[in-house]
Design a protein around this motif. Sequence first.
Motif, PDB file in Angstrom:
ATOM      1  N   VAL A  56      65.864  48.919 -71.622  1.00  0.00           N
ATOM      2  CA  VAL A  56      66.771  50.068 -72.811  1.00  0.00           C
ATOM      3  C   VAL A  56      67.711  50.925 -72.140  1.00  0.00           C
ATOM      4  O   VAL A  56      68.607  50.432 -71.199  1.00  0.00           O
ATOM      5  CB  VAL A  56      65.522  50.770 -72.274  1.00  0.00           C
ATOM      6  N   ARG A  57      68.623  50.677 -73.125  1.00  0.00           N
ATOM      7  CA  ARG A  57      70.384  51.041 -73.000  1.00  0.00           C
ATOM      8  C   ARG A  57      69.896  52.717 -72.819  1.00  0.00           C
ATOM      9  O   ARG A  57      69.463  53.538 -72.710  1.00  0.00           O
ATOM     10  CB  ARG A  57      70.719  50.951 -74.202  1.00  0.00           C
ATOM     11  N   GLU A  58      70.910  52.838 -71.993  1.00  0.00           N
ATOM     12  CA  GLU A  58      70.954  54.183 -71.436  1.00  0.00           C
ATOM     13  C   GLU A  58      71.954  54.997 -72.533  1.00  0.00           C
ATOM     14  O   GLU A  58      72.563  54.310 -73.477  1.00  0.00           O
ATOM     15  CB  GLU A  58      71.414  54.293 -70.225  1.00  0.00           C
ATOM     16  N   MET A  72      54.405  48.549 -63.896  1.00  0.00           N
ATOM     17  CA  MET A  72      55.526  47.825 -63.144  1.00  0.00           C
ATOM     18  C   MET A  72      54.953  46.690 -62.488  1.00  0.00           C
ATOM     19  O   MET A  72      55.761  45.625 -62.523  1.00  0.00           O
ATOM     20  CB  MET A  72      55.666  48.527 -61.867  1.00  0.00           C
ATOM     21  N   GLY A  73      53.803  46.639 -62.446  1.00  0.00           N
ATOM     22  CA  GLY A  73      52.494  45.515 -61.997  1.00  0.00           C
ATOM     23  C   GLY A  73      52.832  44.693 -62.958  1.00  0.00           C
ATOM     24  O   GLY A  73      53.774  43.251 -63.033  1.00  0.00           O
ATOM     25  N   MET A  74      52.787  44.380 -63.642  1.00  0.00           N
ATOM     26  CA  MET A  74      53.027  43.254 -65.531  1.00  0.00           C
ATOM     27  C   MET A  74      54.624  42.906 -66.051  1.00  0.00           C
ATOM     28  O   MET A  74      54.665  41.482 -65.804  1.00  0.00           O
ATOM     29  CB  MET A  74      52.870  43.554 -66.220  1.00  0.00           C
ATOM     30  N   LEU A  75      55.411  44.154 -64.912  1.00  0.00           N
ATOM     31  CA  LEU A  75      56.759  43.414 -65.333  1.00  0.00           C
ATOM     32  C   LEU A  75      57.102  42.841 -64.212  1.00  0.00           C
ATOM     33  O   LEU A  75      58.562  41.550 -64.362  1.00  0.00           O
ATOM     34  CB  LEU A  75      57.891  44.769 -65.123  1.00  0.00           C
ATOM     35  N   ALA A  84      68.198  46.738 -64.976  1.00  0.00           N
ATOM     36  CA  ALA A  84      67.707  47.825 -65.191  1.00  0.00           C
ATOM     37  C   ALA A  84      67.666  48.258 -66.402  1.00  0.00           C
ATOM     38  O   ALA A  84      68.532  47.691 -67.485  1.00  0.00           O
ATOM     39  CB  ALA A  84      69.300  48.405 -64.623  1.00  0.00           C
ATOM     40  N   GLY A  85      66.728  49.454 -66.516  1.00  0.00           N
ATOM     41  CA  GLY A  85      66.399  49.250 -68.169  1.00  0.00           C
ATOM     42  C   GLY A  85      65.502  48.467 -68.483  1.00  0.00           C
ATOM     43  O   GLY A  85      64.580  48.739 -70.015  1.00  0.00           O
ATOM     44  N   SER A  86      64.812  47.758 -67.818  1.00  0.00           N
ATOM     45  CA  SER A  86      63.441  46.616 -67.812  1.00  0.00           C
ATOM     46  C   SER A  86      62.301  47.723 -68.542  1.00  0.00           C
ATOM     47  O   SER A  86      61.663  48.823 -67.268  1.00  0.00           O
ATOM     48  CB  SER A  86      63.219  45.523 -67.359  1.00  0.00           C
ATOM     49  N   ARG A  87      61.843  47.804 -69.884  1.00  0.00           N
ATOM     50  CA  ARG A  87      60.725  47.841 -70.178  1.00  0.00           C
ATOM     51  C   ARG A  87      59.066  47.429 -70.743  1.00  0.00           C
ATOM     52  O   ARG A  87      59.616  46.481 -71.469  1.00  0.00           O
ATOM     53  CB  ARG A  87      60.688  49.416 -71.220  1.00  0.00           C
TER      54      ARG A  87
END
Length: 110
Positions: A56-58, A72-75, A84-87
């Motif tokens: 995801v971009r800012e 967070m666990g699945m990431l 940064a921005g990983s979702r």
Amino acid sequence: MTIKVHLFGPASAPGETTLEVRPGQSLMQAAVAGNVKGIEADCGGLLTCATCHVYVREPFASRLDLPTEDEMGMLEFTASPRRAGSRLSCQIRLTPELDGLAVDLPESQH
């Protein structure tokens, strides 16, 4: 009312897909309905895989709710490196505040 979402392909498949979607659905649901290549969504949004990973971009990344412990666990299992921005797109609920949302797709989901 619709929300515009911009999905940018990885370096190996550059390009932009813009979707106009209704509020309330997840980014993953919108991408699957829009036939966006690069969002596999193997678990259908049940938060049991990481095949809907996006960057995801800012300024949008900072507008999202913080990821849950489950997300967070699945990431930890993403095929492409986290950054940064990983979702997970299944966890991003589209709201009017996210109109114009811009995300980059990773090189691979598997």
